[in-house]
Write a protein that holds these residues in place. Structure first.
Motif, PDB file in Angstrom:
ATOM      1  N   ASN A   1       0.787  -1.230   0.000  1.00  0.00           N
ATOM      2  CA  ASN A   1       0.000   0.000   0.000  1.00  0.00           C
ATOM      3  C   ASN A   1       0.821   1.284   0.000  1.00  0.00           C
ATOM      4  O   ASN A   1       0.343   2.306  -0.467  1.00  0.00           O
ATOM      5  CB  ASN A   1      -0.925   0.031   1.230  1.00  0.00           C
ATOM      6  N   TRP A   2       2.016   1.237   0.563  1.00  0.00           N
ATOM      7  CA  TRP A   2       2.752   2.469   0.853  1.00  0.00           C
ATOM      8  C   TRP A   2       4.178   2.448   0.331  1.00  0.00           C
ATOM      9  O   TRP A   2       4.828   1.417   0.298  1.00  0.00           O
ATOM     10  CB  TRP A   2       2.780   2.719   2.370  1.00  0.00           C
ATOM     11  N   SER A   3       4.626   3.640  -0.028  1.00  0.00           N
ATOM     12  CA  SER A   3       6.018   3.867  -0.414  1.00  0.00           C
ATOM     13  C   SER A   3       6.448   5.192   0.186  1.00  0.00           C
ATOM     14  O   SER A   3       5.614   5.996   0.631  1.00  0.00           O
ATOM     15  CB  SER A   3       6.165   3.938  -1.940  1.00  0.00           C
ATOM     16  N   ILE A   4       7.753   5.422   0.191  1.00  0.00           N
ATOM     17  CA  ILE A   4       8.275   6.729   0.569  1.00  0.00           C
ATOM     18  C   ILE A   4       9.201   7.216  -0.532  1.00  0.00           C
ATOM     19  O   ILE A   4       9.833   6.428  -1.223  1.00  0.00           O
ATOM     20  CB  ILE A   4       9.025   6.708   1.933  1.00  0.00           C
ATOM     21  N   SER A   5       9.236   8.519  -0.697  1.00  0.00           N
ATOM     22  CA  SER A   5      10.133   9.146  -1.665  1.00  0.00           C
ATOM     23  C   SER A   5      10.848  10.296  -0.988  1.00  0.00           C
ATOM     24  O   SER A   5      10.320  10.903  -0.049  1.00  0.00           O
ATOM     25  CB  SER A   5       9.358   9.667  -2.881  1.00  0.00           C
ATOM     26  N   SER A   6      12.028  10.576  -1.500  1.00  0.00           N
ATOM     27  CA  SER A   6      12.814  11.675  -0.951  1.00  0.00           C
ATOM     28  C   SER A   6      13.762  12.173  -2.029  1.00  0.00           C
ATOM     29  O   SER A   6      14.883  11.684  -2.150  1.00  0.00           O
ATOM     30  CB  SER A   6      13.589  11.185   0.276  1.00  0.00           C
ATOM     31  N   ASP A   7      13.286  13.093  -2.837  1.00  0.00           N
ATOM     32  CA  ASP A   7      14.127  13.665  -3.886  1.00  0.00           C
ATOM     33  C   ASP A   7      13.499  14.956  -4.403  1.00  0.00           C
ATOM     34  O   ASP A   7      12.353  15.270  -4.082  1.00  0.00           O
ATOM     35  CB  ASP A   7      14.331  12.659  -5.023  1.00  0.00           C
ATOM     36  N   GLU A   8      14.241  15.688  -5.171  1.00  0.00           N
ATOM     37  CA  GLU A   8      13.732  16.950  -5.706  1.00  0.00           C
ATOM     38  C   GLU A   8      12.646  16.730  -6.755  1.00  0.00           C
ATOM     39  O   GLU A   8      11.738  17.550  -6.897  1.00  0.00           O
ATOM     40  CB  GLU A   8      14.868  17.787  -6.285  1.00  0.00           C
ATOM     41  N   LEU A   9      12.720  15.617  -7.486  1.00  0.00           N
ATOM     42  CA  LEU A   9      11.724  15.345  -8.523  1.00  0.00           C
ATOM     43  C   LEU A   9      10.322  15.237  -7.920  1.00  0.00           C
ATOM     44  O   LEU A   9       9.355  15.685  -8.532  1.00  0.00           O
ATOM     45  CB  LEU A   9      12.071  14.071  -9.286  1.00  0.00           C
ATOM     46  N   MET A  10      10.210  14.687  -6.707  1.00  0.00           N
ATOM     47  CA  MET A  10       8.877  14.569  -6.100  1.00  0.00           C
ATOM     48  C   MET A  10       8.259  15.947  -5.904  1.00  0.00           C
ATOM     49  O   MET A  10       7.072  16.136  -6.092  1.00  0.00           O
ATOM     50  CB  MET A  10       8.908  13.786  -4.782  1.00  0.00           C
ATOM     51  N   LEU A  11       9.083  16.929  -5.547  1.00  0.00           N
ATOM     52  CA  LEU A  11       8.579  18.292  -5.380  1.00  0.00           C
ATOM     53  C   LEU A  11       8.199  18.908  -6.714  1.00  0.00           C
ATOM     54  O   LEU A  11       7.193  19.607  -6.820  1.00  0.00           O
ATOM     55  CB  LEU A  11       9.602  19.151  -4.649  1.00  0.00           C
ATOM     56  N   GLU A  12       8.994  18.625  -7.735  1.00  0.00           N
ATOM     57  CA  GLU A  12       8.659  19.118  -9.074  1.00  0.00           C
ATOM     58  C   GLU A  12       7.339  18.511  -9.537  1.00  0.00           C
ATOM     59  O   GLU A  12       6.494  19.197 -10.113  1.00  0.00           O
ATOM     60  CB  GLU A  12       9.777  18.773 -10.059  1.00  0.00           C
ATOM     61  N   LYS A  13       7.161  17.221  -9.274  1.00  0.00           N
ATOM     62  CA  LYS A  13       5.918  16.563  -9.668  1.00  0.00           C
ATOM     63  C   LYS A  13       4.727  17.173  -8.929  1.00  0.00           C
ATOM     64  O   LYS A  13       3.674  17.384  -9.521  1.00  0.00           O
ATOM     65  CB  LYS A  13       6.015  15.054  -9.405  1.00  0.00           C
ATOM     66  N   LEU A  14       4.907  17.457  -7.642  1.00  0.00           N
ATOM     67  CA  LEU A  14       3.838  18.112  -6.881  1.00  0.00           C
ATOM     68  C   LEU A  14       3.489  19.455  -7.510  1.00  0.00           C
ATOM     69  O   LEU A  14       2.322  19.805  -7.647  1.00  0.00           O
ATOM     70  CB  LEU A  14       4.255  18.336  -5.426  1.00  0.00           C
ATOM     71  N   GLY A  15       4.531  20.201  -7.866  1.00  0.00           N
ATOM     72  CA  GLY A  15       4.329  21.517  -8.468  1.00  0.00           C
ATOM     73  C   GLY A  15       3.581  21.453  -9.787  1.00  0.00           C
ATOM     74  O   GLY A  15       2.902  22.414 -10.170  1.00  0.00           O
ATOM     75  N   MET A  16       3.679  20.328 -10.483  1.00  0.00           N
ATOM     76  CA  MET A  16       2.982  20.159 -11.769  1.00  0.00           C
ATOM     77  C   MET A  16       1.605  19.533 -11.580  1.00  0.00           C
ATOM     78  O   MET A  16       0.902  19.258 -12.540  1.00  0.00           O
ATOM     79  CB  MET A  16       3.818  19.286 -12.708  1.00  0.00           C
ATOM     80  N   GLY A  17       1.242  19.267 -10.321  1.00  0.00           N
ATOM     81  CA  GLY A  17      -0.061  18.659 -10.061  1.00  0.00           C
ATOM     82  C   GLY A  17      -0.055  17.141 -10.156  1.00  0.00           C
ATOM     83  O   GLY A  17      -1.101  16.503 -10.081  1.00  0.00           O
ATOM     84  N   ASN A  18       1.112  16.549 -10.331  1.00  0.00           N
ATOM     85  CA  ASN A  18       1.243  15.091 -10.406  1.00  0.00           C
ATOM     86  C   ASN A  18       1.414  14.574  -8.976  1.00  0.00           C
ATOM     87  O   ASN A  18       2.520  14.496  -8.466  1.00  0.00           O
ATOM     88  CB  ASN A  18       2.449  14.722 -11.278  1.00  0.00           C
ATOM     89  N   THR A  19       0.306  14.263  -8.326  1.00  0.00           N
ATOM     90  CA  THR A  19       0.349  13.845  -6.925  1.00  0.00           C
ATOM     91  C   THR A  19      -0.173  12.429  -6.756  1.00  0.00           C
ATOM     92  O   THR A  19      -0.938  11.935  -7.579  1.00  0.00           O
ATOM     93  CB  THR A  19      -0.488  14.788  -6.026  1.00  0.00           C
ATOM     94  N   ALA A  20       0.235  11.818  -5.662  1.00  0.00           N
ATOM     95  CA  ALA A  20      -0.268  10.496  -5.309  1.00  0.00           C
ATOM     96  C   ALA A  20      -1.699  10.624  -4.818  1.00  0.00           C
ATOM     97  O   ALA A  20      -2.147  11.704  -4.429  1.00  0.00           O
ATOM     98  CB  ALA A  20       0.617   9.904  -4.206  1.00  0.00           C
TER      99      ALA A  20
END
Length: 175
Positions: free
Chosen positions: A93-112
């Motif tokens: 069910n779960w994962s963790i991420s820790s990188d700058e790309l995750m923030l870029e994806k959030l900024g583009m509206g690409n969210t989990a």
């Protein structure tokens, strides 16, 4: 004890600094256990921690204090169907991420489907936690395979929801 389980602060024996703590185990090995505390909100205004273009993507408008180790490290707990450049699967069910790309994806509206951002993490000795769990007055309760609803519940209700679910599971083993 395995990844995806919860350490839930014992209602009577918990250490005062860990009262009502709910910690998702993200890594379990023979020497150490690492996890994220899911229900301790960082009281600083979100504008102090997150760049303005990301604020609208925070469903709860909170960042959580995952634990005292490496408090500047930002880790995102998220549903397991979403991936970034540095994603580690916890369980089905779960994962963790820790990188700058995750923030870029959030900024583009690409969210989990679901995500929560945590600063820092909690680390324990596997031996110490194992001994604690066997103790009569353990500070922690182990909640194996918690429901999706516990992990996604509001941070103020998470501990009591975890205690309730854990109690039901325990009682059901006797009947």
């Amino acid at each position: 004890m395995q990844q995806g389980d919860l350490l839930v602060a014992h209602p009577i024996y918990a250490h005062p600094l860990e009262e009502e703590a709910v910690i998702l185990l993200t890594e379990v090995n023979p020497k150490t256990i690492t996890g994220l505390r899911l229900n301790l909100v960082d009281e600083r205004p979100i504008e102090e921690m997150v760049m303005p273009q990301f604020i609208d993507f925070f469903p709860s408008k909170h960042v959580f204090l995952g634990g005292p180790h490496n408090p500047g490290a930002l880790t995102m707990l998220h549903s397991g169907t979403w991936y970034s450049q540095n994603t580690m699967v916890i369980d089905n069910n779960w994962s963790i991420s820790s990188d700058e790309l995750m923030l870029e994806k959030l900024g583009m509206g690409n969210t989990a489907e679901y995500f929560k951002l945590c600063l820092g993490w909690s680390t324990f000795s596997t031996r110490a936690i194992s001994n604690q769990l066997l103790s009569k007055e353990s500070q922690w309760l182990l909640h194996q395979a918690p429901s999706y609803q516990i992990i996604t519940s509001h941070y103020e209700a998470m501990w009591s929801s975890a205690i309730t679910e854990l109690s039901r599971k325990t009682v059901s083993h006797f009947f």
